[in-house]
Write a protein that holds these residues in place. Structure first.
Motif, PDB file in Angstrom:
ATOM      1  N   GLU A  29       0.820  -1.212   0.000  1.00 51.26           N
ATOM      2  CA  GLU A  29       0.000   0.000   0.000  1.00 51.26           C
ATOM      3  C   GLU A  29       0.860   1.272   0.000  1.00 51.26           C
ATOM      4  O   GLU A  29       0.344   2.366  -0.220  1.00 51.26           O
ATOM      5  N   THR A  30       2.164   1.144   0.237  1.00 52.36           N
ATOM      6  CA  THR A  30       3.023   2.341   0.243  1.00 52.36           C
ATOM      7  C   THR A  30       3.743   2.477  -1.096  1.00 52.36           C
ATOM      8  O   THR A  30       3.502   3.402  -1.868  1.00 52.36           O
ATOM      9  N   VAL A  31       4.661   1.556  -1.353  1.00 49.81           N
ATOM     10  CA  VAL A  31       5.447   1.494  -2.593  1.00 49.81           C
ATOM     11  C   VAL A  31       5.635   0.000  -2.885  1.00 49.81           C
ATOM     12  O   VAL A  31       5.289  -0.833  -2.051  1.00 49.81           O
ATOM     13  N   ASP A  56      25.236  -1.661   4.836  1.00 51.46           N
ATOM     14  CA  ASP A  56      24.979  -1.201   6.203  1.00 51.46           C
ATOM     15  C   ASP A  56      23.562  -0.641   6.372  1.00 51.46           C
ATOM     16  O   ASP A  56      23.253  -0.009   7.369  1.00 51.46           O
ATOM     17  N   ASN A  57      22.697  -0.877   5.371  1.00 49.20           N
ATOM     18  CA  ASN A  57      21.330  -0.352   5.455  1.00 49.20           C
ATOM     19  C   ASN A  57      20.339  -1.499   5.642  1.00 49.20           C
ATOM     20  O   ASN A  57      20.146  -2.306   4.748  1.00 49.20           O
ATOM     21  N   PRO A  58      19.724  -1.610   6.843  1.00 48.14           N
ATOM     22  CA  PRO A  58      18.889  -2.778   7.158  1.00 48.14           C
ATOM     23  C   PRO A  58      17.553  -2.810   6.426  1.00 48.14           C
ATOM     24  O   PRO A  58      17.080  -1.788   5.938  1.00 48.14           O
ATOM     25  N   VAL A  61      11.209  -6.106   8.039  1.00 43.18           N
ATOM     26  CA  VAL A  61      10.657  -7.462   7.946  1.00 43.18           C
ATOM     27  C   VAL A  61       9.127  -7.367   7.942  1.00 43.18           C
ATOM     28  O   VAL A  61       8.534  -6.749   8.839  1.00 43.18           O
ATOM     29  N   HIS A  62       8.513  -7.974   6.915  1.00 46.27           N
ATOM     30  CA  HIS A  62       7.070  -7.878   6.733  1.00 46.27           C
ATOM     31  C   HIS A  62       6.376  -9.147   7.227  1.00 46.27           C
ATOM     32  O   HIS A  62       6.828 -10.253   6.912  1.00 46.27           O
ATOM     33  N   ILE A  63       5.293  -8.937   7.972  1.00 46.82           N
ATOM     34  CA  ILE A  63       4.565 -10.069   8.551  1.00 46.82           C
ATOM     35  C   ILE A  63       3.099 -10.011   8.109  1.00 46.82           C
ATOM     36  O   ILE A  63       2.669  -9.021   7.516  1.00 46.82           O
ATOM     37  N   GLU A 175       6.920   5.696   1.361  1.00 48.19           N
ATOM     38  CA  GLU A 175       7.156   4.512   2.177  1.00 48.19           C
ATOM     39  C   GLU A 175       6.580   4.692   3.586  1.00 48.19           C
ATOM     40  O   GLU A 175       6.283   5.810   4.013  1.00 48.19           O
ATOM     41  N   SER A 176       6.519   3.574   4.312  1.00 42.29           N
ATOM     42  CA  SER A 176       5.885   3.573   5.632  1.00 42.29           C
ATOM     43  C   SER A 176       6.557   4.536   6.612  1.00 42.29           C
ATOM     44  O   SER A 176       7.740   4.854   6.497  1.00 42.29           O
ATOM     45  N   THR A 177       5.762   4.959   7.579  1.00 44.88           N
ATOM     46  CA  THR A 177       6.267   5.717   8.726  1.00 44.88           C
ATOM     47  C   THR A 177       7.142   4.760   9.547  1.00 44.88           C
ATOM     48  O   THR A 177       6.697   3.656   9.871  1.00 44.88           O
TER      49      THR A 177
HETATM   50  O1  TXA Z   1       6.773   1.210   2.988  1.00 43.10           O
HETATM   51  C1  TXA Z   1       7.856   0.665   3.224  1.00 43.10           C
HETATM   52  O2  TXA Z   1       8.397   0.701   4.337  1.00 43.10           O
HETATM   53  C2  TXA Z   1       8.516  -0.094   2.057  1.00 43.10           C
HETATM   54  C3  TXA Z   1       7.611  -1.267   1.684  1.00 43.10           C
HETATM   55  C4  TXA Z   1       8.229  -2.171   0.675  1.00 43.10           C
HETATM   56  O3  TXA Z   1       7.248  -1.949   2.834  1.00 43.10           O
HETATM   57  N1  TXA Z   1       9.839  -0.533   2.436  1.00 43.10           N
HETATM   58  C5  TXA Z   1      10.883   0.333   2.544  1.00 43.10           C
HETATM   59  O4  TXA Z   1      12.093  -0.273   2.842  1.00 43.10           O
HETATM   60  O5  TXA Z   1      10.781   1.529   2.376  1.00 43.10           O
HETATM   61  P1  TXA Z   1      13.505   0.450   2.642  1.00 43.10           P
HETATM   62  O6  TXA Z   1      14.481  -0.616   2.913  1.00 43.10           O
HETATM   63  O7  TXA Z   1      13.550   1.122   1.340  1.00 43.10           O
HETATM   64  O8  TXA Z   1      13.564   1.509   3.807  1.00 43.10           O
HETATM   65  C6  TXA Z   1      13.677   1.072   5.150  1.00 43.10           C
HETATM   66  C7  TXA Z   1      14.160   2.196   6.025  1.00 43.10           C
HETATM   67  C8  TXA Z   1      15.621   2.529   5.781  1.00 43.10           C
HETATM   68  O9  TXA Z   1      15.822   3.928   5.911  1.00 43.10           O
HETATM   69  C9  TXA Z   1      16.327   1.781   6.911  1.00 43.10           C
HETATM   70  O10 TXA Z   1      17.546   2.381   7.259  1.00 43.10           O
HETATM   71  C10 TXA Z   1      15.294   1.873   8.039  1.00 43.10           C
HETATM   72  O11 TXA Z   1      14.033   1.777   7.388  1.00 43.10           O
HETATM   73  N2  TXA Z   1      15.433   0.752   8.983  1.00 43.10           N
HETATM   74  C11 TXA Z   1      15.218  -0.563   8.748  1.00 43.10           C
HETATM   75  N3  TXA Z   1      15.508  -1.288   9.846  1.00 43.10           N
HETATM   76  C12 TXA Z   1      15.922  -0.431  10.791  1.00 43.10           C
HETATM   77  C13 TXA Z   1      16.371  -0.552  12.157  1.00 43.10           C
HETATM   78  N4  TXA Z   1      16.472  -1.729  12.761  1.00 43.10           N
HETATM   79  N5  TXA Z   1      16.722   0.570  12.816  1.00 43.10           N
HETATM   80  C14 TXA Z   1      16.620   1.775  12.230  1.00 43.10           C
HETATM   81  N6  TXA Z   1      16.202   1.963  10.957  1.00 43.10           N
HETATM   82  C15 TXA Z   1      15.859   0.883  10.240  1.00 43.10           C
END
Ligand code: TXA
Ligand code: MG
Length: 355
Positions: A29-31, A56-58, A61-63, A175-177
């Motif tokens: 629903e976001t991207v 280094d960018n985590p 995890v989707h449930i 993307e999500s909050t």
């Molecule tokens: O809407 C969304 O969140 C989308 C859809 C696909 O679910 N996913 C998304 O993932 O935007 P990504 O990987 O593009 O962005 C995730 C963000 C990154 O800025 C990452 O650094 C942060 O979330 N993040 C993930 N795990 C983290 C953690 N344990 N601690 C701090 N920041 C974290």
């Protein structure tokens, strides 16, 4: 064969691919996201590779069920449980202390993990069909705007992944909050369409009155090279079209005027503007009405990608909304696309009048 049957076969196939170590782009629903079995480090490594993502960018995890939260996190404070109850499924990611069976590669070695229960029916069905938690970053090549349609996802990932599932346009568009949650304290790491107001209302509806909500420093300014952001993703250049962007904040009528003054009919300048000001400019893409931040969020990444298709664009000047409500998320993505190159139009004027 009915469409429903065909769709459910495709969903099962996508789930099987993820369960067996494949990587699959899925609508949310976001991207769009690029999913892999979060418990399989080899599969997760393929996602890093396909996106060209820094290690280094985590990943989030989707449930597909609330109870998975406590299976993946070793401590779930009351605040997190309340928000999961009220705002899930939906575009909210909770960062919490992780359990040790989550592979290091998913969390980039952090002792926390981001968990999200998406509301998109296809995303939920695929996660359920896979039978595993699904690690999924946005389905764009690293550095590019996130993808909000099948066409954009295909453009970035065709040939790099095992499958791409077409779920039409993403609803929210940003993307999500992302919030990290501790007892008595919530930190906003990335704004989205679930706003600070939604979070504080959900907490109070669940009977939690005393909880501070902090806006992370990285949302307000560009971090210096030696500062470590709490969400590692925040330090990277992001969402950026090829031409450099300057974002203009302030009253829309004033920013439109200022942008027109700076363009001065120059051919290589392009403008990202609100619908109301579209006719003032020659090379312009509009992305929603000035007061409709939900529409701006929905259209922003598509609009940013359009500049790459326009001939000879060397500079992009963009109208940026205020930080109110969903505007905080739109402004955050735009300022990041601009590398925090921001002109505050009202402020300049105030300073002028004070002299
Ligand atoms: O809407 C969304 O969140 C989308 C859809 C696909 O679910 N996913 C998304 O993932 O935007 P990504 O990987 O593009 O962005 C995730 C963000 C990154 O800025 C990452 O650094 C942060 O979330 N993040 C993930 N795990 C983290 C953690 N344990 N601690 C701090 N920041 C974290
Ligand atoms: Mg991303």
């Amino acid at each position: 064969m009915s469409d429903i049957k065909r769709d459910s076969d495709l969903i099962l196939r996508a789930g099987e691919l993820i369960a067996s170590g494949g990587i699959v782009a899925i609508p949310t629903e976001t991207v769009y996201g690029l999913g892999a079995n979060a418990l399989n480090p080899k599969a997760v490594a393929k996602v890093f590779e396909a996106k060209g993502r820094p290690s280094d960018n985590p990943f989030i995890v989707h449930i597909c069920e609330r109870r998975q939260l406590s299976e993946l996190c070793h401590h779930v404070p009351a605040e997190a449980a309340a928000l999961a109850e009220r705002l899930w499924p939906g575009p909210l990611t909770l960062v919490l202390p992780r359990k040790s069976h989550i592979p290091d590669i998913v969390t980039a070695g952090l002792d926390t993990v981001g968990i999200r229960f998406p509301s998109h029916p296809i995303a939920r069905a695929i996660i359920k069909a896979s039978g595993v938690p699904v690690a999924a970053p946005s389905a764009n090549l690293s550095g590019r705007p996130s993808t909000t349609s099948f066409a954009h996802t295909f453009e970035d990932l065709n040939g790099r992944v095992d499958a791409i599932v077409d779920g039409g346009d993403a609803y929210a568009g940003v993307e999500s909050t992302v919030i990290s949650v501790k007892k008595g304290s919530i930190r906003l790491l990335r704004p989205g369409v679930i706003t600070l107001e939604d979070i504080s209302q959900a907490l109070s509806e669940q009977g939690i009155e005393r909880c501070e909500i902090i806006l992370d420093e990285a949302l307000r300014r560009k971090l210096t090279a030696d500062e470590r952001p709490r969400a590692p993703g925040m330090k990277y250049r992001h969402y950026a079209p090829r031409a450099p962007v300057t974002a203009f904040t302030g009253a829309p009528a004033l920013t439109a005027e200022e942008i027109r003054r700076r363009c001065g009919g120059r051919e290589h300048m392009a403008v990202l503007c609100f619908d109301e000001y579209r006719d003032m400019f020659k090379n312009a893409v509009s992305y929603g009405s000035k007061n409709d931040m939900a529409a701006q969020a929905h259209n922003l990444f598509d609009a940013l990608r359009r500049f790459d298709e326009m001939e000879g664009v060397e500079e992009i000047l963009a109208q940026c909304p205020s930080d109110e409500g969903v505007g905080l998320a739109v402004a955050n993505r735009l300022k990041k696309a601009a590398g925090f190159n921001v002109v505050e139009v009202g402020k300049e004027q105030t300073l002028f009048w004070e002299r």
